[in-house]
Design a protein around this motif. Structure first.
Motif, PDB file in Angstrom:
ATOM      1  N   LEU A  26       0.840  -1.201   0.000  1.00 49.66           N
ATOM      2  CA  LEU A  26       0.000   0.000   0.000  1.00 49.66           C
ATOM      3  C   LEU A  26       0.874   1.249   0.000  1.00 49.66           C
ATOM      4  N   LEU A  27       1.859   1.237   0.878  1.00 48.42           N
ATOM      5  CA  LEU A  27       2.770   2.376   0.958  1.00 48.42           C
ATOM      6  C   LEU A  27       3.420   2.636  -0.386  1.00 48.42           C
ATOM      7  N   ARG A  28       3.845   1.535  -1.022  1.00 50.43           N
ATOM      8  CA  ARG A  28       4.558   1.687  -2.272  1.00 50.43           C
ATOM      9  C   ARG A  28       3.628   2.244  -3.343  1.00 50.43           C
ATOM     10  N   GLU A  29       2.412   1.690  -3.401  1.00 49.97           N
ATOM     11  CA  GLU A  29       1.463   2.179  -4.395  1.00 49.97           C
ATOM     12  C   GLU A  29       1.129   3.641  -4.144  1.00 49.97           C
ATOM     13  N   ALA A  30       0.878   3.956  -2.871  1.00 46.57           N
ATOM     14  CA  ALA A  30       0.530   5.343  -2.538  1.00 46.57           C
ATOM     15  C   ALA A  30       1.683   6.263  -2.897  1.00 46.57           C
TER      16      ALA A  30
ATOM     17  N   GLY B 287       5.032  12.371  -1.649  1.00 42.17           N
ATOM     18  CA  GLY B 287       5.415  10.977  -1.518  1.00 42.17           C
ATOM     19  C   GLY B 287       6.345  10.735  -0.354  1.00 42.17           C
ATOM     20  N   GLN B 288       7.262  11.680  -0.131  1.00 39.50           N
ATOM     21  CA  GLN B 288       8.208  11.505   0.978  1.00 39.50           C
ATOM     22  C   GLN B 288       7.489  11.492   2.320  1.00 39.50           C
ATOM     23  N   THR B 289       6.502  12.345   2.422  1.00 39.22           N
ATOM     24  CA  THR B 289       5.735  12.398   3.668  1.00 39.22           C
ATOM     25  C   THR B 289       5.075  11.059   3.936  1.00 39.22           C
ATOM     26  N   ILE B 290       4.536  10.470   2.847  1.00 35.51           N
ATOM     27  CA  ILE B 290       3.873   9.171   2.974  1.00 35.51           C
ATOM     28  C   ILE B 290       4.839   8.150   3.543  1.00 35.51           C
ATOM     29  N   GLY B 291       6.081   8.170   3.056  1.00 38.33           N
ATOM     30  CA  GLY B 291       7.078   7.228   3.538  1.00 38.33           C
ATOM     31  C   GLY B 291       7.265   7.349   5.028  1.00 38.33           C
ATOM     32  N   ILE B 292       7.330   8.593   5.490  1.00 36.98           N
ATOM     33  CA  ILE B 292       7.558   8.799   6.918  1.00 36.98           C
ATOM     34  C   ILE B 292       6.344   8.343   7.722  1.00 36.98           C
ATOM     35  N   VAL B 293       5.166   8.759   7.248  1.00 35.67           N
ATOM     36  CA  VAL B 293       3.942   8.383   7.964  1.00 35.67           C
ATOM     37  C   VAL B 293       3.818   6.870   8.026  1.00 35.67           C
ATOM     38  N   GLY B 294       3.976   6.241   6.806  1.00 39.95           N
ATOM     39  CA  GLY B 294       3.787   4.802   6.737  1.00 39.95           C
ATOM     40  C   GLY B 294       4.842   4.057   7.508  1.00 39.95           C
ATOM     41  N   GLY B 295       6.089   4.350   7.184  1.00 38.79           N
ATOM     42  CA  GLY B 295       7.182   3.577   7.746  1.00 38.79           C
ATOM     43  C   GLY B 295       7.283   3.715   9.240  1.00 38.79           C
ATOM     44  N   ILE B 296       7.350   4.949   9.692  1.00 38.98           N
ATOM     45  CA  ILE B 296       7.649   5.138  11.105  1.00 38.98           C
ATOM     46  C   ILE B 296       6.392   5.044  11.957  1.00 38.98           C
ATOM     47  N   VAL B 297       5.392   5.817  11.563  1.00 40.34           N
ATOM     48  CA  VAL B 297       4.218   5.889  12.438  1.00 40.34           C
ATOM     49  C   VAL B 297       3.460   4.564  12.484  1.00 40.34           C
TER      50      VAL B 297
END
Lengths: 362, 487
Positions: B340-344, B353-363
């Protein structure tokens, strides 16, 4: 009929022979062959390999004389259409028997060591479509599986170093403690591990420069011998003869003592990896059987492959207990002896006579 | 008399043409008096280049002296003009960026001048296959620009380009490029033959061709490599392979290719051979890791926990203590989350997109571990698997790797390590059966060719690679001898 594109280079005969010979036997042959020759049984392996090497020579002499160059052609030439056809069907049945022995024994090991409550038919339904996928179209795929089936599991040989820590040299002393007769008796049991060579009678016409490939076949047989010899000597050093009678799968016993920093209980991994070693066996035997039937009845390779696999499935599911597995192992061993050392020389002689007669007649 | 009849017919046809064209959006019709006759100029505003129109065409119509269109044609500084008498052909040409000039009473009646408007992107830096060192040019959408980028690097007469057309509606231009005398004619013919056999109505990108000419369409593995680097195409042409250019696509296909080639980045050739070989091996190991590590986790924890060494057991147990799900659920949830993260991330603009990485990965990651929904060991495992799949240099192959993980996780749940082995055998046999333009896909592993290993798992120095890869069956196997050898 067989185009150059279907043929494989003669160098692959090495892998075909080795892959056909090394299979499920490596796990427990040590106990079986020690029946007569005891701790000297490792010599029987050399004797058996030499005898097989003679059989290979005989096969090449016979196959080289025929254009089609396989056992079906030879049968037809020597015995005529009807008797020859019948013998070809019997040979196909023998190949299916070999495949059954390998597959059912492997399933047995999985039942004992990994999944005691596994559904045999469910597991077979996972494995047999794969076999069909391999054998249904090209011989090239079978060769590929044989090649990878030798190369990839070969790293398992490294595990032989672990039991050497506990080796007891007195276990195999004194050397030559048994008579020659006993060693030969044991080697008749060791033949079971070399029987795969019979597939050569079918795949011979698929080899490029087939007549010149004998050295690769002999080398393949030699490689098989070395592998069995290494396993056998390490086993006899590690177990004494008393212990050996109690373990059914001596090689699996080695794996139990292996401890790696990232993996305890190596046998789960080992048994799984061994699948790559038994797959070429099953694929090659079923392919050879399907091809023999197809050449005899001209009903289409795919249909015959399907038939062979169905038979394999039914026989394996029907055999439910350890006794059955033992019986087919014994039967296959005896059949192999008869086929390789009685039938093939006999066929060779009859074939020579038939050729002479035909020559004089014309 | 005859001439009059003809003139009348032309006049009729022309009037019909004008009424027809007036219905079209953007049709412009101008009339100019010249000598005694009237000149008509017509074109579609959206498909002609206004600069060329103003600079070359219009001044010449007004300023020059001529009696008929043949004379006018000689004044035009534009190549490939056409004289036409048939009014029905004119309309079709207009769509392709032609302009017509009609002179009353002249024969031939129409002069067609090509001044198409070319909307082109500038040649830019490769984005998908970026490399720190080496050339920085990437293909664009225009096929002529792309061919030119390769020709610049291979300025030799032997470069042969076969132009074809595919797509019953789009009529896309396709070019099959190879070097005569090096490439195997059979490979070129196979490619040309298969492209000619393509029977679809639209070819918008090279992926359409890639899929329709694949040896096995029901395979998750791409069987032709696509690249956006002209330098890579030039290099594989010299090896004896075939390149397929498709108009409108910045990705050029190449074949016959092998599985190993998908894991060799072109950057490998710009680095020292030892460094390049090491990184290539790391990449291959990463891919195996990426495919196998999550299924292994599931297999071991579901069926064979005895495999875990005693020292590691407490770590694993404590991480899984709180988790209410079986390993399979846990693994599939996390893997899906990563997908999902990758698709998003792929669908959003770069900055968001970078924000998504942080939200997804860390949070999400930390929170799910703290909430006891997943074990942190699995989080590490899935993270490594995702990283491993990113190292694949070819995007299409990395998608395949993402996909085959899921069936593996499921068989691992059912039959443990045994199921894994059997499924890997399926993949292996599938790969053994695959071909690329009729050549084996698994080469040099099978058919085993030791010589071709010089540029497979590792890359040996260039001067050690005297022979071209045998996999493509080049016509000339040996690379040309060194200069001093001829003396």
């Amino acid at each position: 009929m067989i185009t150059l594109k279907d043929k494989v280079s003669s160098f692959f005969v090495f892998f075909l022979i080795t892959a056909a010979q090394i299979g499920i036997g490596v796990l427990g042959f040590q106990r079986i062959i020690s029946e007569y020759a005891g701790h000297d049984a490792w010599m029987s392996i050399i004797v058996a390999a030499l005898a097989i090497s003679g059989v290979i020579w005989l096969m090449y002499r016979m196959l080289g004389h025929h254009e089609e160059g396989d056992i079906i052609g030879i049968h037809r030439f020597t015995f005529g259409k009807w008797l020859g056809g019948l013998l070809s069907v019997l040979f196909a049945a023998y190949l299916v028997l070999l495949a059954t022995v390998v597959l059912r024994t492997y399933v047995e090991i999985i039942q004992v060591w990994m999944f005691p409550h596994i559904n045999v038919w469910a597991l077979l339904l996972l494995i047999l479509p794969l076999v069909y996928y391999i054998i249904s179209v090209e011989f090239r795929t079978v060769v590929g599986v044989c090649f990878l089936g030798v190369v990839y599991p070969s790293f398992l040989l490294l595990t032989l170093f672990f039991p050497l820590k506990y080796a007891e040299p007195t276990n195999i002393m004194p050397v030559m403690d048994h008579s020659m007769i006993e060693i030969i008796q044991s080697s008749s049991l060791a033949i079971l591990e070399f029987m795969g060579v019979s597939a050569l009678l079918v795949f011979y016409p698929f080899i490029r420069d087939a007549a010149k490939s004998q050295k690769f076949a002999q080398l393949g047989n030699g490689a098989t011998m070395l592998v069995y010899l290494a396993i056998c000597i390490v086993s006899y050093l590690y177990y004494n003869q008393q212990e050996l009678t109690d373990v059914i799968w001596a090689t699996l016993g080695f794996w139990k003592i292996i401890e790696l920093p990232f993996m305890a209980r190596f046998e789960y991994f080992g048994i799984s990896t061994l699948f790559f070693s038994i797959l070429p066996n099953i694929a090659l035997f079923t392919w050879a059987s399907a091809r023999t039937l197809d050449r005899t009845f001209h009903a289409g390779h795919k249909k015959m492959a399907l038939l062979v696999i169905t038979i394999l499935f039914l026989v394996c599911v029907g055999m439910t207990d350890r006794m059955g597995v033992n019986i087919i192992n014994d039967v296959a061993g005896k059949m192999g002896l008869v086929v390789l050392f009685v039938y093939v020389p006999l066929l060779f002689l009859l074939n020579v006579v038939r050729r002479k007669v035909k020559k004089n007649g014309s | 008399m005859n001439r009059n009849m003809e003139q009348k017919k032309i006049k009729r046809d022309f009037e019909k043409l004008i009424t027809e064209l007036k219905k079209k959006d953007g049709f412009i019709h101008q009339q100019v008096k010249h000598n005694d006759s009237t000149i008509h100029v017509g074109y579609l505003k959206t498909s002609v280049d206004p600069e060329k129109l103003q600079k070359y065409v219009l001044p010449r119509i007004q300023d020059y002296v001529y009696n008929d269109l043949t004379e006018l044609e000689n004044h035009m500084p534009i190549a490939k003009t056409e004289l036409q008498n048939d009014a029905s052909k004119v309309q079709e040409k207009l769509v392709n960026g032609f302009l017509f000039i009609h002179m009353e009473g002249s024969s031939p009646a129409f002069l067609l001048i090509p001044i198409p408007l070319d909307e082109k992107r500038q040649v830019s830096v490769p984005e998908v296959e970026f490399s720190v060192v080496g050339p920085k040019e990437a293909f664009v959408e225009d096929i002529d620009t792309n061919l030119n980028l390769v020709r610049k690097r291979l300025a030799i007469p032997e470069l042969q380009i076969e132009k074809l057309q595919v797509g019953t509606v789009t009529k896309t231009a396709v070019a099959v490029v190879s070097i005569k005398g090096i490439a195997d004619e059979e490979n070129v013919n196979t490619a040309v033959q298969r492209i000619n056999d393509v029977d679809i109505d639209q070819v918008i990108d090279s992926s359409f061709v890639q899929e329709t000419i694949a040896d096995n369409k029901n395979s998750p593995f791409p069987q032709l490599l696509d690249t956006e680097r002209p330098d890579r195409i030039a290099s594989i042409l010299v090896e004896g392979k075939v390149a397929i250019f498709v108009d409108g696509s910045p990705h050029v296909l190449l074949g016959p290719t092998t599985l190993i080639e998908f894991f060799s980045a072109f950057e490998d050739y710009f680095l020292n051979w030892m460094v390049a070989s090491a990184f290539r091996l790391i990449r291959l190991i990463a891919v195996f890791f990426s495919i196998l590590i999550t299924p292994m986790y599931v297999a071991v924890l579901t069926h064979h926990f005895e495999i875990v060494p005693n020292e590691m057991m407490p770590t694993l147990v404590s991480s899984r203590e709180q988790v209410p799900f079986p390993p399979i659920m846990e693994a599939i949830i996390l893997e899906l989350a990563i997908e999902l993260l990758r698709e998003a991330g792929a669908k959003l603009p770069t900055k968001v997109g970078q924000t998504i990485g942080i939200v997804g990965g860390i949070v999400i990651g930390t929170a799910s571990v703290e909430a006891g929904l997943t074990s942190n060991v699995l989080l590490i495992v899935v993270g490594i698997a995702a990283l491993g799949s990113f190292t694949t240099p070819v995007y299409k192959m990395s998608n395949t790797i993402r996909l085959i993980r899921f069936p593996l996780i499921i068989v691992a749940h059912v039959y443990g390590l045994l199921g894994l082995t059997i499924f890997i055998a399926y993949i292996m046999v599938h790969l053994l059966r695959l071909t690329s333009l009729g050549r084996p896909f698994m080469e040099p592993i099978f058919p085993f060719r030791l010589k071709d290993f010089k540029d497979a798992l590792i890359r040996l120095p260039f001067d050690k690679q005297h022979k071209r890869p045998y996999a493509v069956r080049p016509s000339k196997v040996t690379r040309p001898p060194a200069k001093d050898e001829g003396k």
